[in-house]
Each structure stands twice: as C-alpha cells, then as structure tokens.
Design an enzyme around this catalytic site. Structure first.
Site, PDB file in Angstrom:
ATOM      1  N   SER A 110      54.679 -12.274 -26.060  1.00 35.61           N
ATOM      2  CA  SER A 110      53.641 -11.423 -26.627  1.00 35.61           C
ATOM      3  C   SER A 110      52.269 -12.081 -26.428  1.00 35.61           C
ATOM      4  O   SER A 110      51.936 -12.444 -25.298  1.00 35.61           O
ATOM      5  CB  SER A 110      53.947 -11.188 -28.109  1.00 35.61           C
ATOM      6  OG  SER A 110      53.219 -10.103 -28.596  1.00 35.61           O
ATOM      7  N   ARG A 146      50.439  -5.050 -41.636  1.00 38.50           N
ATOM      8  CA  ARG A 146      51.699  -5.649 -41.211  1.00 38.50           C
ATOM      9  C   ARG A 146      52.808  -4.604 -41.080  1.00 38.50           C
ATOM     10  O   ARG A 146      53.597  -4.635 -40.149  1.00 38.50           O
ATOM     11  CB  ARG A 146      52.120  -6.727 -42.223  1.00 38.50           C
ATOM     12  CG  ARG A 146      53.457  -7.359 -41.942  1.00 38.50           C
ATOM     13  CD  ARG A 146      53.459  -8.087 -40.619  1.00 38.50           C
ATOM     14  NE  ARG A 146      54.644  -8.923 -40.461  1.00 38.50           N
ATOM     15  CZ  ARG A 146      54.922  -9.636 -39.391  1.00 38.50           C
ATOM     16  NH1 ARG A 146      54.111  -9.614 -38.363  1.00 38.50           N
ATOM     17  NH2 ARG A 146      56.002 -10.368 -39.330  1.00 38.50           N
ATOM     18  N   ASP A 184      61.238  -2.499 -25.311  1.00 35.73           N
ATOM     19  CA  ASP A 184      59.892  -2.919 -25.745  1.00 35.73           C
ATOM     20  C   ASP A 184      58.880  -1.868 -25.281  1.00 35.73           C
ATOM     21  O   ASP A 184      58.597  -1.754 -24.094  1.00 35.73           O
ATOM     22  CB  ASP A 184      59.574  -4.294 -25.125  1.00 35.73           C
ATOM     23  CG  ASP A 184      58.229  -4.847 -25.586  1.00 35.73           C
ATOM     24  OD1 ASP A 184      57.461  -4.118 -26.240  1.00 35.73           O
ATOM     25  OD2 ASP A 184      57.959  -6.036 -25.294  1.00 35.73           O
ATOM     26  N   HIS A 216      60.188  -4.959 -29.043  1.00 40.14           N
ATOM     27  CA  HIS A 216      59.324  -6.079 -28.665  1.00 40.14           C
ATOM     28  C   HIS A 216      59.798  -7.383 -29.310  1.00 40.14           C
ATOM     29  O   HIS A 216      59.689  -8.461 -28.716  1.00 40.14           O
ATOM     30  CB  HIS A 216      57.892  -5.760 -29.094  1.00 40.14           C
ATOM     31  CG  HIS A 216      56.909  -6.824 -28.752  1.00 40.14           C
ATOM     32  ND1 HIS A 216      56.713  -7.263 -27.461  1.00 40.14           N
ATOM     33  CD2 HIS A 216      56.060  -7.546 -29.530  1.00 40.14           C
ATOM     34  CE1 HIS A 216      55.783  -8.208 -27.465  1.00 40.14           C
ATOM     35  NE2 HIS A 216      55.376  -8.410 -28.697  1.00 40.14           N
ATOM     36  N   ASP A 217      60.319  -7.285 -30.518  1.00 38.27           N
ATOM     37  CA  ASP A 217      60.800  -8.472 -31.240  1.00 38.27           C
ATOM     38  C   ASP A 217      61.980  -9.178 -30.560  1.00 38.27           C
ATOM     39  O   ASP A 217      62.357 -10.269 -31.000  1.00 38.27           O
ATOM     40  CB  ASP A 217      61.233  -8.078 -32.663  1.00 38.27           C
ATOM     41  CG  ASP A 217      60.153  -8.417 -33.679  1.00 38.27           C
ATOM     42  OD1 ASP A 217      59.144  -9.026 -33.300  1.00 38.27           O
ATOM     43  OD2 ASP A 217      60.341  -8.064 -34.867  1.00 38.27           O
TER      44      ASP A 217
END
Lengths: 184, 373
Positions: free
Chosen positions: B148, B218, B314, B347-348
């Site tokens: 990232s 968040r 992602d 994405h994580d």
C-alpha cells in the site's frame, strides 16, 4: 526434461537475452539459466505455474501473451521462445508479429498436424486425431488453429519471414513437432 | 520503563529539504529492528509501513500491546525471515509513533505543531528514512519492501536511490494515486475536520480529541480495505447479539458493530492530524510527475530487481495499477517479476494470512539472496 526443450536450448546463443512466452512451470527457463544464459525471463498465464517459477527463483511475469507482449520494446530480446502454444491463441498471427518485433530471433515450436499418425487417424478412423502430442478431443482441445509444418512454412514464406527448414516433405510427414528459428 | 523508552529513535541532524519548501533538521526518526545485521552487511531489509502502520512490524507492539502489523509475514522463520535477514522498520515522518509529527512540540511556540506542521510527501518520508542506511553503515540493502503506502515508498526509494537495494517488492500499490483514492482520503479528512473537537488542528492545546471524526474516517477506510465478497462471507446480514431487527439505529447488523469497534480502537492508537498529513502524502504521490508522465524514466538508472505483487480482490490498488509499474519497467528492459495472488480478502490481503502470498515473498527473497551472497 522434455526432449523438445533440449532441442530448443541448443538453438540459443550463450549469455543472450531471452524471453520465454508461456514458460509453464519454468522447466526450460531453469535449464537455460543453469546452462546457457542467466538473462532470461518468462511470461505465464497460469497462477499455479507462476508460483512454481518463483519457487525455482526464476523471473516471471504473470500475464497473457496475447495482450502483454506489446509492453516490450522492439528487438529487446535476442531470443523469444514460444513452445507449442501458437495454435492455442485466438490470434496467432498477431502473436507471431509481436514475437518477431520484440525478439531478434523467435524460436517457435508447433505440434505437426501433418504427421503420418495424424493423417492416418483421420483417414482410417474418420474422427479428429488424438495422439500423444495432441491428447484432447475436439470438444475440449485448447488448440484453435492447428497447422502442419508445411502450412507454417508457407505462412512464413508469404510474409518474408526467414525460417530454417530442410527436407520439408520428410519432416512434414515424420516429425510430430516442428521447431523453427524465425527472423524478420 | 516509560512508554517513550520503548521507542528507539534516531535524531536526524542533517537538514532535510521537504517538497513543500521547508527544511527540517534535528528531527526524531523512530525505528525498530528485527534480526541481526551480518558481518558483510548484505542482509539488510528496509520495510515501509502503510497509512496507519508504524515501526513495530513484528512481535508485540510495546505501546499498543497488539501484534505487530506484519506479524504474519515478518519474524523468525516467516516469509521475511528475521533469523536470516536484518529488518529495519521506521515510523514515517508525519506519523504518531515517535517520528517527527504534528503532535510534536514546536520549539518556537512551545505548543504542538498541529496543522502548522509542514505538509510532507512520500518522497520526504523516504529521504528521511534513508538516514537509517548511513546510521547502520549499510552500503546496499538486500531488499526494500512494503504494501500500500509502503509500496509507494518502495517505488520512491528505488527511484531516488537507484543502486541502494538489490531487490524491491512493491505490494498492492500504485505509482500515481488515483482520483478514486484521493476522493476516499478526502472523505476521511473531511470527517475529522467536521468533528467539533478538531479545532482547526489545535485540539491538543485544548485537551480535546476529534475521536468521532477519526473513528468515522477509519470506518470508511476500513471498508475499502476489504472486498465485497469477503464482507458478504464474513458478515452477510447476520445480526449482532439479537434475534430480530430492533427498528432503531443501534448496530443491528454484525458489520455495523464490527466497523464501530474498528473505529473505536483506532482512535486509541492514532493521531487525527497524522491521519490528515499521511493521507495527504498519499494523494500527492505521483512518481511520473517529475518525469513528464513517463514512469519508466523514474527507474532508468536503477539496477534493482523488482518483484511486484497484487491481489485479485483489491479494488483500492487494483492489479491494473500494479501492472502499470510492470509495464513501465519492461519498457526499459529492467528485471521485473509480477504475480497476482488470488484472495478474497481485498486490499488487506498483504497484512493477513494468505499462504500463496507469504510463500511467494519467501521464495522470492530466499532465492534472490542465494544469488547475491
């Protein structure tokens, strides 16, 4: 390793820059790296095969030869290898043009539909040939554009592509596989 | 031992000219190391963290008491094997884990910088961390790696220092922050700024914290780190500790409860202004800008071997954007490998237990190290 790979490897100059298009699990690349030239990389569509290449410590790019060759500049490799996949592309003509654009020389191998076993199979059985080199049935074969060694030679002649070929008649009948060096 | 004693800090004396025009010097750079630097000093790996990461990549973070953010990938015997490699990880400048950041005290005013802190860029972050090479007397790193925003720093590092790393692994990143990603970051920033407690960034002087705004930022961001399929599989329409809908705005659904929890724990460990500054740095990131839009030129002088990794699910930094980097490198005949890992974790994925990913990194590193050592 397949005999075909030894024959392809023999055609490659020491320490040249090579791209193996459709490099599979990296068997040929590994052999070339260890024996002929370290400056080699591959393109491979299958994720499983890409992983196997990484395990071998090879440089591999996950990608599709039909779309991803255009990113390489003209004559960026001394040799571009394409082993037995030309007939499986949607647009083999475009792929061949790309190989000859990015490679100073292209080494292309094709399963020969003109081999006597294939001819005999169709003649006597009247069904689509299934052989050791062409193991699939008509309904599940990945091969969209089968050709014979003679067809391939005619193709190259029409387009002024230099091809190394001796004794065409004999080879077209008795070779299960054609391996060619092509040059523009 | 006080909290601050658990943080190793390098005081960077050398002036650093920031992209915004200001020059900083004598600033703290917080870092952590894992493993041992060998005698040849050829086993150094610099790990760059993502937006909300820090220098505590492995083991237990001594401040938050939580697992290090890259615990799955980094540690003894793991993909980035600290029995073999010497890993350095620093907190980016602008961050809030000990490196020079907006909550530091401005010596002129004796108050926290707040939004008087200079706007920093990915380039500034990387240039600041370069000092660690000199500090550890490492002539050339074995690898620079990060996912990232960490991946963006990898790209920037190789571009700035073309011969300072044998290998580079940019993961799930981009060479130029997209409009969609700028938009998502702006959503987070506006959420913080809309919190009455934010006070134009000078909340600390007033003993206030824009916790609500930061938590919402968040929560929104957290959704972008996951995939639709992953969310559906994990949560679906499952209800949170109830048998039926309550016809209210309570967290009826598990996903709501989960996001609220993610928001609430985040504010305990992260500074709202740092969130503003770091997202801004990501938005400003465009490696092609200096090179007339030609990404290849950013890497022209490099002899680093690249290995680029993306993930199928992602959508924040999709495969297509990672592939742009591969294309730019191939266009100039650089050594680059590329793999797209199948994962529904979005994405994580790079932070989670995705065996194909971890094996790929491990194989690439170990095989590449055999070649250089």
């Amino acid at each position: 390793m397949k005999k075909e790979f030894y024959n392809i490897a023999k055609l490659i100059t020491k320490n040249s820059k090579i791209l193996d298009v459709g490099c599979g699990n990296g068997e040929l690349m590994k052999y070339i790296t260890e024996n002929i030239s370290k400056d080699i990389r591959g393109i491979e569509l299958s994720k499983t095969n890409v992983q196997k290449c990484v395990e071998k410590g090879l440089t591999v790019i996950e990608g599709d030869a039909e779309k991803d060759l255009k990113q390489f500049p003209d004559s960026s490799f001394d040799f571009v290898i394409l082993s037995q996949t030309l007939q499986a592309f949607l647009d083999p003509e475009n792929v061949l043009n790309e190989l000859l654009r990015i490679g100073k020389k292209a080494i292309v191998s094709i399963p020969n539909f003109g081999h006597w076993k294939v001819r005999l199979h169709l003649l006597l059985k009247g069904t689509m040939p299934v052989t050791e080199n062409l193991p699939n049935e008509w309904y599940n074969t990945p091969n969209l554009h089968m050709c014979t060694i003679k067809d391939f030679e005619n193709y190259c002649k029409q387009r002024n592509i230099k091809i190394n070929l001796k004794n065409l008649k004999f080879q077209n009948l008795f070779s299960e596989l054609g391996i060619f060096i092509l040059e523009k | 031992m006080s909290e601050k004693d658990k943080i190793k800090t390098l005081l960077v004396k050398k002036p650093l000219k920031l992209d915004c025009g200001q020059t900083i010097s004598d600033f703290p750079l917080a870092y952590e190391t894992y493993g041992k630097l060998n005698d040849k000093k050829d086993n150094g790996i610099l790990v760059f963290h993502a937006l909300t990461g820090d220098q505590f990549a492995s083991g237990t973070n001594p401040i938050t008491k939580k697992d290090g953010w890259w615990n799955y990938a980094l540690g003894p015997g793991k993909a980035i094997d600290t029995d073999k490699y010497f890993v350095i990880a620093a907190n980016v400048i602008g961050g809030c884990m000990g490196s020079f950041g907006p909550s530091d005290i401005n010596p002129k005013t004796k108050k926290p910088y707040g939004t008087n802190f200079p706007v920093i860029t990915i380039n500034d972050m990387v240039n600041a961390q370069y000092n660690l090479l000199e500090y550890f007397k490492i002539e050339k790193l074995f690898c620079v790696v990060g996912g990232s925003m960490g991946g963006m720093q990898v790209l920037q590092f190789v571009s700035n220092f073309p011969n300072k790393a044998h290998t580079a692994i940019p993961i799930a990143c981009t060479a130029s922050h997209s409009a969609q990603n700028i938009a998502l970051n702006e959503l987070g920033r506006q959420s913080i700024m809309a919190d009455r407690n934010w006070q134009d960034g000078f909340y600390e002087e007033q003993n206030k914290q824009p916790d609500k705004g930061l938590a919402v930022a968040r929560m929104a961001a957290h959704i972008t780190y996951l995939s639709k399929a992953g969310l559906q599989e994990k949560f679906g329409r499952k209800l949170q500790e109830r048998d039926d809908l309550k016809f209210s705005f309570d967290a009826d659904f598990q996903i709501e409860s989960y996001l609220r929890y993610q928001g609430s724990v985040f504010v305990d460990r992260f500074d709202a202004n740092s969130y503003l500054y770091i997202t801004r740095a990501m938005d400003y990131f465009d490696l092609t800008k200096k090179f007339g839009g030609n990404l290849s030129k950013a890497f022209e002088k490099s002899n680093t071997k690249f290995f680029i990794i993306s993930f199928t699910s992602d959508w924040l930094y999709p495969t297509s954007e990672n592939r742009e980097i591969v294309i730019a490198l191939n266009a100039i005949g650089k050594n680059v490998g590329f793999v797209e890992i199948t994962s529904d974790k979005g994405h994580d994925s790079f932070l989670l237990n995705v065996p194909d990913f971890l094996n790929t990194v491990k194989n690439f590193l170990n095989k590449s190290y055999e070649k250089i050592s």
